[in-house]
Design an enzyme around this catalytic site. Structure first.
Site, PDB file in Angstrom:
ATOM      1  N   ARG A 185     -19.999  13.086  12.785  1.00  0.00           N
ATOM      2  CA  ARG A 185     -20.619  12.413  11.647  1.00  0.00           C
ATOM      3  C   ARG A 185     -21.691  11.407  12.027  1.00  0.00           C
ATOM      4  O   ARG A 185     -22.734  11.339  11.380  1.00  0.00           O
ATOM      5  CB  ARG A 185     -19.524  11.688  10.864  1.00  0.00           C
ATOM      6  CG  ARG A 185     -18.599  12.668  10.237  1.00  0.00           C
ATOM      7  CD  ARG A 185     -17.429  12.001   9.584  1.00  0.00           C
ATOM      8  NE  ARG A 185     -16.615  13.027   8.959  1.00  0.00           N
ATOM      9  CZ  ARG A 185     -15.493  12.793   8.315  1.00  0.00           C
ATOM     10  NH1 ARG A 185     -15.021  11.566   8.231  1.00  0.00           N
ATOM     11  NH2 ARG A 185     -14.818  13.783   7.777  1.00  0.00           N
ATOM     12  N   ALA A 242      -0.523   6.609   4.271  1.00  0.00           N
ATOM     13  CA  ALA A 242       0.220   5.830   5.262  1.00  0.00           C
ATOM     14  C   ALA A 242       1.405   5.097   4.631  1.00  0.00           C
ATOM     15  O   ALA A 242       2.550   5.253   5.067  1.00  0.00           O
ATOM     16  CB  ALA A 242      -0.710   4.839   5.955  1.00  0.00           C
ATOM     17  N   LEU A 283      -6.154  11.482   7.588  1.00  0.00           N
ATOM     18  CA  LEU A 283      -4.899  11.861   6.921  1.00  0.00           C
ATOM     19  C   LEU A 283      -3.822  12.082   7.974  1.00  0.00           C
ATOM     20  O   LEU A 283      -2.662  11.713   7.804  1.00  0.00           O
ATOM     21  CB  LEU A 283      -5.095  13.155   6.133  1.00  0.00           C
ATOM     22  CG  LEU A 283      -5.727  13.026   4.749  1.00  0.00           C
ATOM     23  CD1 LEU A 283      -5.901  14.406   4.137  1.00  0.00           C
ATOM     24  CD2 LEU A 283      -4.852  12.162   3.844  1.00  0.00           C
ATOM     25  N   GLY A 318       0.827  -1.207   0.000  1.00  0.00           N
ATOM     26  CA  GLY A 318       0.000   0.000   0.000  1.00  0.00           C
ATOM     27  C   GLY A 318       0.852   1.244   0.000  1.00  0.00           C
ATOM     28  O   GLY A 318       1.889   1.308   0.656  1.00  0.00           O
ATOM     29  N   ARG A 333     -14.927   8.339  13.744  1.00  0.00           N
ATOM     30  CA  ARG A 333     -13.757   9.163  13.440  1.00  0.00           C
ATOM     31  C   ARG A 333     -14.177  10.611  13.220  1.00  0.00           C
ATOM     32  O   ARG A 333     -15.175  10.882  12.576  1.00  0.00           O
ATOM     33  CB  ARG A 333     -13.065   8.640  12.184  1.00  0.00           C
ATOM     34  CG  ARG A 333     -11.872   9.479  11.782  1.00  0.00           C
ATOM     35  CD  ARG A 333     -11.083   8.836  10.671  1.00  0.00           C
ATOM     36  NE  ARG A 333     -11.733   8.886   9.388  1.00  0.00           N
ATOM     37  CZ  ARG A 333     -11.767   9.969   8.600  1.00  0.00           C
ATOM     38  NH1 ARG A 333     -11.205  11.103   8.976  1.00  0.00           N
ATOM     39  NH2 ARG A 333     -12.370   9.916   7.426  1.00  0.00           N
TER      40      ARG A 333
HETATM   41  C1  LIG Z   1     -13.987  10.704  -0.404  1.00  0.00           C
HETATM   42  C2  LIG Z   1     -13.170  10.680   0.839  1.00  0.00           C
HETATM   43  C3  LIG Z   1     -12.723  11.871   1.406  1.00  0.00           C
HETATM   44  C4  LIG Z   1     -11.949  11.862   2.546  1.00  0.00           C
HETATM   45  N1  LIG Z   1     -11.538  13.053   3.080  1.00  0.00           N
HETATM   46  C5  LIG Z   1     -10.730  13.035   4.169  1.00  0.00           C
HETATM   47  C6  LIG Z   1     -10.230  14.249   4.706  1.00  0.00           C
HETATM   48  O1  LIG Z   1     -10.544  15.336   4.230  1.00  0.00           O
HETATM   49  N2  LIG Z   1      -9.416  14.200   5.769  1.00  0.00           N
HETATM   50  C7  LIG Z   1      -9.047  13.014   6.334  1.00  0.00           C
HETATM   51  O2  LIG Z   1      -8.297  13.037   7.283  1.00  0.00           O
HETATM   52  N3  LIG Z   1      -9.496  11.851   5.837  1.00  0.00           N
HETATM   53  C8  LIG Z   1     -10.323  11.830   4.774  1.00  0.00           C
HETATM   54  N4  LIG Z   1     -10.772  10.636   4.272  1.00  0.00           N
HETATM   55  C9  LIG Z   1     -10.268   9.385   4.814  1.00  0.00           C
HETATM   56  C10 LIG Z   1      -8.880   9.108   4.269  1.00  0.00           C
HETATM   57  O3  LIG Z   1      -8.802   9.528   2.932  1.00  0.00           O
HETATM   58  C11 LIG Z   1      -8.504   7.643   4.317  1.00  0.00           C
HETATM   59  O4  LIG Z   1      -8.824   7.105   5.563  1.00  0.00           O
HETATM   60  C12 LIG Z   1      -7.016   7.493   4.091  1.00  0.00           C
HETATM   61  O5  LIG Z   1      -6.655   8.117   2.904  1.00  0.00           O
HETATM   62  C13 LIG Z   1      -6.562   6.059   4.087  1.00  0.00           C
HETATM   63  O6  LIG Z   1      -5.197   6.045   3.732  1.00  0.00           O
HETATM   64  P1  LIG Z   1      -4.335   4.744   3.770  1.00  0.00           P
HETATM   65  O7  LIG Z   1      -2.959   5.147   3.430  1.00  0.00           O
HETATM   66  O8  LIG Z   1      -4.535   4.022   5.048  1.00  0.00           O
HETATM   67  O9  LIG Z   1      -4.953   3.809   2.636  1.00  0.00           O
HETATM   68  P2  LIG Z   1      -5.305   4.086   1.093  1.00  0.00           P
HETATM   69  O10 LIG Z   1      -5.023   5.453   0.677  1.00  0.00           O
HETATM   70  O11 LIG Z   1      -6.657   3.532   0.890  1.00  0.00           O
HETATM   71  O12 LIG Z   1      -4.263   3.193   0.327  1.00  0.00           O
HETATM   72  C14 LIG Z   1      -4.344   1.819   0.280  1.00  0.00           C
HETATM   73  C15 LIG Z   1      -3.159   1.312  -0.507  1.00  0.00           C
HETATM   74  O13 LIG Z   1      -3.073  -0.092  -0.337  1.00  0.00           O
HETATM   75  C16 LIG Z   1      -2.950  -0.725  -1.588  1.00  0.00           C
HETATM   76  N5  LIG Z   1      -3.578  -2.032  -1.420  1.00  0.00           N
HETATM   77  C17 LIG Z   1      -4.714  -2.345  -0.751  1.00  0.00           C
HETATM   78  N6  LIG Z   1      -4.932  -3.657  -0.786  1.00  0.00           N
HETATM   79  C18 LIG Z   1      -3.913  -4.203  -1.463  1.00  0.00           C
HETATM   80  C19 LIG Z   1      -3.577  -5.528  -1.818  1.00  0.00           C
HETATM   81  N7  LIG Z   1      -4.324  -6.577  -1.455  1.00  0.00           N
HETATM   82  N8  LIG Z   1      -2.463  -5.717  -2.561  1.00  0.00           N
HETATM   83  C20 LIG Z   1      -1.674  -4.671  -2.941  1.00  0.00           C
HETATM   84  N9  LIG Z   1      -1.947  -3.394  -2.597  1.00  0.00           N
HETATM   85  C21 LIG Z   1      -3.045  -3.181  -1.881  1.00  0.00           C
HETATM   86  C22 LIG Z   1      -3.584   0.194  -2.576  1.00  0.00           C
HETATM   87  O14 LIG Z   1      -3.022  -0.001  -3.844  1.00  0.00           O
HETATM   88  C23 LIG Z   1      -3.218   1.564  -1.996  1.00  0.00           C
HETATM   89  O15 LIG Z   1      -1.936   1.932  -2.447  1.00  0.00           O
HETATM   90  C24 LIG Z   1     -11.595  10.629   3.145  1.00  0.00           C
HETATM   91  C25 LIG Z   1     -12.044   9.442   2.595  1.00  0.00           C
HETATM   92  C26 LIG Z   1     -12.864   9.457   1.477  1.00  0.00           C
HETATM   93  C27 LIG Z   1     -13.414   8.168   0.973  1.00  0.00           C
END
Ligand SMILES: Cc1cc2nc3c(=O)[nH]c(=O)nc-3n(C[C@H](O)[C@H](O)[C@H](O)COP(=O)(O)OP(=O)(O)OC[C@H]3O[C@@H](n4cnc5c(N)ncnc54)[C@H](O)[C@@H]3O)c2cc1C
Ligand code: FES
Lengths: 639, 246
Positions: A331, A45, A442, A41, A436
């Protein structure tokens, strides 16, 4: 049996992390280059973790299923990212953010982790600014802030409605720099399909190359899952359509506990379902509630156009019910209130499943230009999807699946119950309790990636410096690879009549109906039965096309849907177990006279961590008791 | 409504590929373009035919993963939208719609409408960043930055890396993509330090990866779903000459 030990450092809340950092085991720079780390991922993060680990000198391998790491779902986050800079002089502090998150999460999060998240929030803003994130600024040249739901200070940093894009790209660029430096090897278009555990330690993963279909083995000294949330389990959600729970499920089945899987956030301000073909729901950032006022007509079934309904015939129900927070309630509260009004017959639009979010007063008071500067992108997005111009008419909004508070159980080190397996970002469960707060994901994701994991992983790897490169030529890799191939072949061999998508839709419908914003025992039990029946039907009647050794989106989807069935059962089991209402988890049996969530601290002040016990047996519940040393759980009120 | 689709089908990189025509009934004007393709695919699977492979993820115009050539234009007839944001309401009943992948040497076709855009990642890797290691950052407000400059940096920074600019350009030039990143970073004081090395490395890499030259036709700006301005290219050129003479 694994005992749940959160490994929280001793001492006063505000000193825990500093003391931990001062005493943690370190890996000396010369040894780091002999240690391999897999990061699955590359969202906020994963990308920040991978870049930071590589900067420290580790060898990092990164895996994503998209064609580029720049496309992780984090790119879509809109409204902002929190930090306790107190630039507004409105009495913000680490403690206040910590308290807001603990309270916002309805006292179901772990104090020590939440405080740490607040404590490092400022470093994240510093880091992003240094990396070129164009956060909004005042005319003075200093950084601007806005407020978000559930809080009374302005601590949110933002880049119009594209904060996530800008932060994710900064992390992506830092990662790109390490790829160029040869410290990160990037594997895109790869699906992680299994985790490999050797002698109780996470040592690698099995992936499918999504272009060639090849099943590959990858090894490392430690594995980090940064695979995001699985809100897509409801089919329609605000997430990118390929977001999924398969990596988390694979880890669960190899021994990592899954915590609070039923705690899922339904976001109040999304564009309502418009038709049957819809493949996703679009979020309208919560920041809109800063200036938009939520209302429905006072008269049931009032079909007049919004602008023709006079002021005195409108029910600004959030302002009426929650005068202290008004439109800025958290929320879970806002979503339930919208559902309540619509269920009672006051909803608007063709389906009656929508409420208004109105900017008329904001435009009148602040002027068109100011509102355009704040929300221009979002208004444009809304217009594109619905054809309605929010400068002239109120938006129609309705709640939608958005975020998973639950996830892989981790201790203070962000390590799961499998040694050497870490979970960061939305994939873990630790910081948001039962609900949350906006702009805190983020913050948590980048905090985990930039500042926490690079420190805590050293504590484990310090022990591993004598371990040579992990071979992939072992019985454990062999077995995992075989299991993956069997599952894929099984999916291809069913040759039934219904597509994976059609099953996903039906699964989502069951969860939305019985395990969504309101739940009760009878409904949940029914849902469990329905999910099991649908799962059986799936394995008998799913129809895929194409083969294993080629680009095959249907096969990818089918694998994810198969995993969703298992996750769905776990979600429902968890929701049945938690006989209280807290945050987003609203059990109708447990509510106050005014219809608010009623917590049961005596019996449910714990994290429910589920252990996989096999295909045919029920998951086993482990409880991490939540100790509130620094705040006293109170009745959560926003009145 | 009923439509006729003429879609590029290509089994893999090696395959020569060809157009295949599909008649599709029951299309709703409420569908997005990609939902229409979903609908087609569901139908094809049921008929034991191979569904059309295409990429998408966010489906709201921000991840940059989609992107198709529709009736001879990148992302179809509407201005300022990605393919996933394109609505079927812009098409007329009974009309024929031609769907192709991006066509550019730097973006080889992988299957059907799916292309390999990893050359964009390679461009960023050689310099599309500020080299600020984790932990090394000063306090965020220690350098005030003019609002106007930050706003302009933001306007350049919103590029989604979809590849429309390259697909639209008769020379398959990546100038708009590269210049947007260069502009964003060079408009900010923290990005000035490496401005010279950045522009040189990225421009060199562009040529090396087989992207064409810019001849100022402006198709990239006209078709860009994020409406990124051509003035970025001018700024990049200035940066490039500045780097050369200094
Ligand atoms: C529309 C929307 C708006 C939002 N706005 C906000 C905001 O304004 N402020 C805030 O704080 N939060 C916001 N959030 C929440 C926040 O965006 C997410 O919680 C956060 O981005 C998650 O980040 P992450 O790095 O954990 O995972 P993600 O960004 O979801 O990344 C997941 C990664 O894992 C990889 N992956 C997953 N499964 C596999 C697998 N099996 N094999 C290989 N790769 C895999 C994907 O390719 C990707 O690279 C929002 C969410 C949404 C849906
Ligand atoms: S699918 Fe993300 S931009 Fe179109």
């Amino acid at each position: 049996m694994t005992k749940l030990d959160a490994k929280i450092p001793e001492g006063p809340l505000a000193e825990k992390w500093t003391k931990y950092e001062a005493s943690v085991n370190l890996v000396n720079p010369a040894n780091k280059k002999n240690l391999d780390i897999i990061v699955v991922g590359a969202g906020a993060a994963g990308a920040s973790a991978a870049a930071s680990l590589a900067e420290l000198g580790y060898n990092v391998k990164v895996y994503v299923f998209q064609d580029s790491s720049r496309r992780a779902h984090s790119i879509a986050s809109q409204g902002g990212i929190n930090a306790t800079k107190n630039y507004k002089n409105d009495a913000d502090s680490d403690y206040r953010l910590f308290y807001d998150m603990i309270k916002g999460g309805d006292f179901r999060a772990r104090e020590a982790n939440v405080y740490r998240a607040a404590e490092i929030s400022n470093n994240i803003i510093d880091q992003f600014v240094a990396q070129g994130v164009p956060f909004a600024r005042e005319y003075s040249g200093y950084l601007a802030n806005r407020s978000f739901g559930g809080v009374q200070v302005s601590r949110t940093f933002y880049a119009q409605g594209q904060t996530g894009q800008q932060c994710t790209l900064a992390a992506y660029q830092a990662l790109s720099r390490q790829i160029h430096a040869g410290k990160v090897e990037m594997f895109s278009r790869r699906d992680m399909l299994d985790l490999v555990v050797i002698d109780g330690k996470a040592r690698g993963i099995i992936t499918r190359n999504l272009i060639t279909g090849e099943i590959e083995r990858h090894s490392a000294h430690a594995v980090v899952l940064a695979t995001g949330g699985f809100g897509t389990i409801y089919y329609l959600s605000t997430l990118a359509i390929n977001s999924n729970g398969s990596a988390a499920l694979a880890a669960y089945k190899k021994g990592a506990f899954l915590a609070n899987p039923s705690l899922a956030q339904i976001h109040p301000t999304c564009i309502p379902v418009l038709n049957d073909y819809q493949s996703k729901l679009t979020l309208m950032s919560e920041s809109l509630r800063n200036d938009g006022r939520v209302w429905v007509p006072k008269e049931k079934g009032d079909k007049r156009p919004a602008n023709e309904i006079p002021e005195e015939e409108r029910d600004y129900y959030l302002e009426r019910k929650y005068p202290a927070f008004g439109n800025l309630v958290p929320r879970d509260v806002a979503s339930r209130a919208a559902k309540e009004r619509c269920d009672a017959g006051y909803g608007v639009g063709d389906t009656g499943l929508a409420v208004y979010l109105d900017f008329k007063d904001a435009i009148k008071n602040q002027g068109y230009d100011t509102i355009k500067a704040k929300y221009g992108t979002l208004f444009g997005l809304y217009l594109k999807v619905t054809g309605i111009n929010p400068y002239e008419e109120p938006m129609r909004i309705y709640p939608a699946s958005h975020y998973t508070m639950g996830g892989l159980w981790v201790d203070y080190n962000l390590m799961t119950t499998i040694a050497g397996l870490y979970a960061i970002g939305e994939a873990n469960f630790s910081d948001h309790g039962a609900n949350r707060l906006g702009a805190s994901s983020l913050m948590q994701c980048s905090g985990d990636g930039y500042f926490i994991l690079p420190v805590t992983i050293g504590d484990y790897l310090a022990d591993q410096i004598k371990v040579p490169k992990i071979s992939t030529d072992t019985p454990e890799f062999e077995k995992a690879e075989k299991a993956v191939k069997e599952k894929l072949n099984k999916l291809l061999s069913v040759k039934g009549t219904q597509t994976p998508t059609s099953f996903h839709k039906r699964l989502g419908h069951i969860l939305w109906t019985y395990s969504g914003m309101k739940r009760n025992e009878k409904g949940l039990k029914k849902a469990l039965k329905l999910v099991n029946e649908l799962k059986e039907e799936f394995w008998k009647d799913v129809k895929l096309s194409g083969g294993l050794n080629e680009l095959n989106h249907e096969l990818e989807k089918a694998g994810r849907v198969a995993d969703f069935f298992e996750l769905a059962s776990l979600i429902i089991t968890d929701a049945l177990n938690r006989k209280e209402s807290c945050g987003a988890h609203f059990r109708e049996e447990y509510q106050t006279e005014e219809g608010e969530a009623e917590r049961d601290d005596k019996n449910y002040s714990y994290v429910a961590a589920w252990e996989y016990t096999g295909e045919m047996s029920n998951p086993k519940l482990h409880k991490e008791e939540l100790v509130f040393e620094f705040v006293k759980p109170t009745k959560r009120s926003y009145k | 409504m009923n439509i006729t689709l003429k879609i590029w089908r290509q089994k893999n990189k090696q395959d020569k590929g060809k157009f295949v025509t599909y008649k599709l009934d029951g299309v709703s004007t409420e569908m997005t373009f990609l939902e229409m393709l979903d609908y087609l695919n569901e139908k094809l699977i049921k008929e034991d035919a191979d569904p059309v492979a295409f990429d998408s993820d966010c489906r709201e115009g921000i991840c940059g993963m989609c992107g198709l050539y529709i009736n001879g234009r990148p992302n179809g007839p509407e201005k300022g939208v990605t393919t996933c944001q394109l609505s079927m309401s812009v098409f007329k009943d009974g009309k024929k719609i031609t769907v192709e992948p991006w066509r550019s040497k730097a973006f080889p076709v992988i299957k059907d409408l799916v292309v390999d855009r990893s050359t964009f990642d390679k461009l960023i890797q050689v310099g599309g960043y500020i080299s600020a290691n984790t932990g090394a950052a000063p306090e965020a407000n220690s350098i005030p930055i003019k609002k106007e400059d930050v706003d302009r940096a933001f306007d350049s920074g919103i590029c989604i890396g979809c590849g429309t600019c390259v697909a639209a350009c008769k020379n398959a030039s990546a100038m708009l993509f590269v210049s947007a990143k260069i502009s964003q970073l060079s408009l900010l004081p923290q990005g000035r330090v490496e401005a010279k090395e950045r522009v040189q490395a990225m421009v060199l890499k562009m040529d090396e990866l087989g992207f064409g030259n810019c001849t100022n036709t402006g198709a990239c700006e006209a078709e860009c779903p994020k409406e990124i301005s051509l003035s970025n290219i001018a700024r990049m050129n200035r940066e490039f000459y500045k780097a050369k003479i200094s």
